[in-house]
Design a protein around this motif. Sequence first.
Motif, PDB file in Angstrom:
ATOM      1  N   ARG A 113       0.943  -1.149   0.253  1.00  9.03           N
ATOM      2  CA  ARG A 113      -0.036  -0.140   0.006  1.00  9.03           C
ATOM      3  C   ARG A 113       0.782   1.144   0.047  1.00  9.03           C
ATOM      4  O   ARG A 113       1.861   1.241   0.645  1.00  9.03           O
ATOM      5  N   TYR A 114       0.325   2.312  -0.702  1.00 13.14           N
ATOM      6  CA  TYR A 114       1.018   3.658  -0.777  1.00 13.14           C
ATOM      7  C   TYR A 114       0.401   4.313   0.405  1.00 13.14           C
ATOM      8  O   TYR A 114      -0.534   4.893  -0.216  1.00 13.14           O
ATOM      9  N   ALA A 115       0.875   4.402   1.628  1.00 10.84           N
ATOM     10  CA  ALA A 115       0.311   5.074   2.658  1.00 10.84           C
ATOM     11  C   ALA A 115       1.271   5.533   3.669  1.00 10.84           C
ATOM     12  O   ALA A 115       2.432   5.298   3.549  1.00 10.84           O
ATOM     13  N   GLY A 116       0.782   6.121   4.825  1.00  7.87           N
ATOM     14  CA  GLY A 116       1.332   6.657   5.852  1.00  7.87           C
ATOM     15  C   GLY A 116       1.907   8.235   5.662  1.00  7.87           C
ATOM     16  O   GLY A 116       1.300   8.673   4.943  1.00  7.87           O
ATOM     17  N   ASP A 117       2.837   8.433   6.582  1.00  7.67           N
ATOM     18  CA  ASP A 117       3.466   9.974   6.453  1.00  7.67           C
ATOM     19  C   ASP A 117       4.414  10.038   5.367  1.00  7.67           C
ATOM     20  O   ASP A 117       4.329   9.298   4.443  1.00  7.67           O
ATOM     21  N   VAL A 118       4.617  11.385   4.870  1.00 12.31           N
ATOM     22  CA  VAL A 118       5.407  11.754   4.027  1.00 12.31           C
ATOM     23  C   VAL A 118       6.553  10.908   3.768  1.00 12.31           C
ATOM     24  O   VAL A 118       7.008  10.259   2.758  1.00 12.31           O
ATOM     25  N   ARG A 119       7.386  10.378   4.881  1.00  5.90           N
ATOM     26  CA  ARG A 119       8.639   9.876   4.978  1.00  5.90           C
ATOM     27  C   ARG A 119       8.093   8.405   4.253  1.00  5.90           C
ATOM     28  O   ARG A 119       8.862   7.790   3.527  1.00  5.90           O
ATOM     29  N   GLN A 120       7.245   8.000   4.936  1.00  8.19           N
ATOM     30  CA  GLN A 120       6.839   6.456   4.308  1.00  8.19           C
ATOM     31  C   GLN A 120       6.269   6.217   3.142  1.00  8.19           C
ATOM     32  O   GLN A 120       6.755   5.241   2.382  1.00  8.19           O
ATOM     33  N   ARG A 121       5.662   7.241   2.713  1.00 12.64           N
ATOM     34  CA  ARG A 121       5.262   7.364   1.274  1.00 12.64           C
ATOM     35  C   ARG A 121       6.300   7.279   0.263  1.00 12.64           C
ATOM     36  O   ARG A 121       6.339   6.630  -0.588  1.00 12.64           O
ATOM     37  N   ASP A 122       7.254   8.598   0.604  1.00 15.37           N
ATOM     38  CA  ASP A 122       8.364   8.545  -0.190  1.00 15.37           C
ATOM     39  C   ASP A 122       9.108   7.290  -0.163  1.00 15.37           C
ATOM     40  O   ASP A 122       9.785   7.042  -1.413  1.00 15.37           O
ATOM     41  N   GLY A 123       9.320   6.900   0.813  1.00 17.65           N
ATOM     42  CA  GLY A 123      10.221   5.574   1.099  1.00 17.65           C
ATOM     43  C   GLY A 123       9.517   4.157   0.097  1.00 17.65           C
ATOM     44  O   GLY A 123      10.621   3.445  -0.372  1.00 17.65           O
ATOM     45  N   GLY A 124       8.376   4.208  -0.169  1.00 16.84           N
ATOM     46  CA  GLY A 124       7.714   3.178  -0.839  1.00 16.84           C
ATOM     47  C   GLY A 124       7.324   3.522  -2.262  1.00 16.84           C
ATOM     48  O   GLY A 124       6.706   2.790  -2.746  1.00 16.84           O
ATOM     49  N   TYR A 125       7.573   4.714  -2.667  1.00 20.99           N
ATOM     50  CA  TYR A 125       7.201   5.276  -3.724  1.00 20.99           C
ATOM     51  C   TYR A 125       7.456   4.280  -4.945  1.00 20.99           C
ATOM     52  O   TYR A 125       6.674   3.988  -6.160  1.00 20.99           O
ATOM     53  N   HIS A 126       8.751   3.845  -5.053  1.00 20.64           N
ATOM     54  CA  HIS A 126       9.287   3.069  -6.201  1.00 20.64           C
ATOM     55  C   HIS A 126       9.498   1.347  -5.552  1.00 20.64           C
ATOM     56  O   HIS A 126      10.175   0.623  -6.214  1.00 20.64           O
ATOM     57  N   GLN A 127       8.654   1.043  -4.614  1.00 19.85           N
ATOM     58  CA  GLN A 127       8.882  -0.369  -3.956  1.00 19.85           C
ATOM     59  C   GLN A 127       7.721  -1.166  -4.161  1.00 19.85           C
ATOM     60  O   GLN A 127       7.327  -1.829  -3.027  1.00 19.85           O
ATOM     61  N   GLY A 128       6.932  -0.967  -5.174  1.00 15.02           N
ATOM     62  CA  GLY A 128       5.645  -1.764  -5.107  1.00 15.02           C
ATOM     63  C   GLY A 128       4.393  -1.254  -5.621  1.00 15.02           C
ATOM     64  O   GLY A 128       3.593  -1.795  -6.332  1.00 15.02           O
ATOM     65  N   PRO A 129       4.294   0.531  -5.653  1.00 17.92           N
ATOM     66  CA  PRO A 129       3.167   1.158  -6.293  1.00 17.92           C
ATOM     67  C   PRO A 129       3.104   0.660  -7.803  1.00 17.92           C
ATOM     68  O   PRO A 129       4.071   0.601  -8.530  1.00 17.92           O
ATOM     69  N   VAL A 130       1.971   0.579  -8.286  1.00 15.86           N
ATOM     70  CA  VAL A 130       1.673   0.545  -9.664  1.00 15.86           C
ATOM     71  C   VAL A 130       1.841   1.776 -10.527  1.00 15.86           C
ATOM     72  O   VAL A 130       1.026   2.716  -9.981  1.00 15.86           O
ATOM     73  N   TRP A 131       2.343   1.728 -11.631  1.00 17.66           N
ATOM     74  CA  TRP A 131       2.510   2.976 -12.491  1.00 17.66           C
ATOM     75  C   TRP A 131       1.654   2.715 -13.712  1.00 17.66           C
ATOM     76  O   TRP A 131       1.975   1.956 -14.512  1.00 17.66           O
TER      77      TRP A 131
END
Length: 213
Positions: A113-131
């Motif tokens: 999931r792309y969720a959480g605070d800014v740091r959590q979202r930025d850290g997961g931006y290229h780690q699973g979200p669908v483009w």
Amino acid sequence: MEINALWHNALCIMAEFAAMLGEVDAFSAQAAAARVGFTRFLRPDGQGLYDVIDGPDGVDDLIRPNQIFAVSLPHSPLTACDQRRVVETCRRYLLTSYGLRSLAPGSTDYHARYAGDVRQRDGGYHQGPVWGWLLGHFALAAYRVTGDADVAVALLVPMRDAMFDQGLGTIGEIFDGDAPHDPRGAPAQAWSVACTLQAWHTLRGAHPDAEGS
């Protein structure tokens, strides 16, 4: 890896321009050399391409979507057999209704999931979200290896739903990696729209009777 695929494609296009203009072709030999060098990205296990080689930590064997460019671009550096392996790897691990995951599920750093605070979202931006913009490239790659424009166009059809779920009449930025792939990020993203349209027009041109109009 994708930079090398783009470079090979650019050299091939420049060679075509040189031929059209009657100029000396200084590019075909470079394209051939790039094609030979590109084989270093081939995974020995048959699961597509390495994302990075010769990096600070050696070879990066995480399965990522960048490899689809080695098939979707007009000039591929891969053999037909290796093109099919790339498409199958992306289909098996990365393909969703709305695009390609940025990292295969099961990887240690995968974010469902792309969720959480800014740091959590930025850290997961290229780690699973669908483009979303990569769905068009996958459709073009699928057509290249199958020759079936109907099936390739059908891959784009689910984007109709995204045009109502995220941004009315447009296509957004990213989606969650896991189902139901809720829309995230910007509700309107130019490259998502452009790449989907470009693939649709290309595939419709290849087979005017293809579904998905």
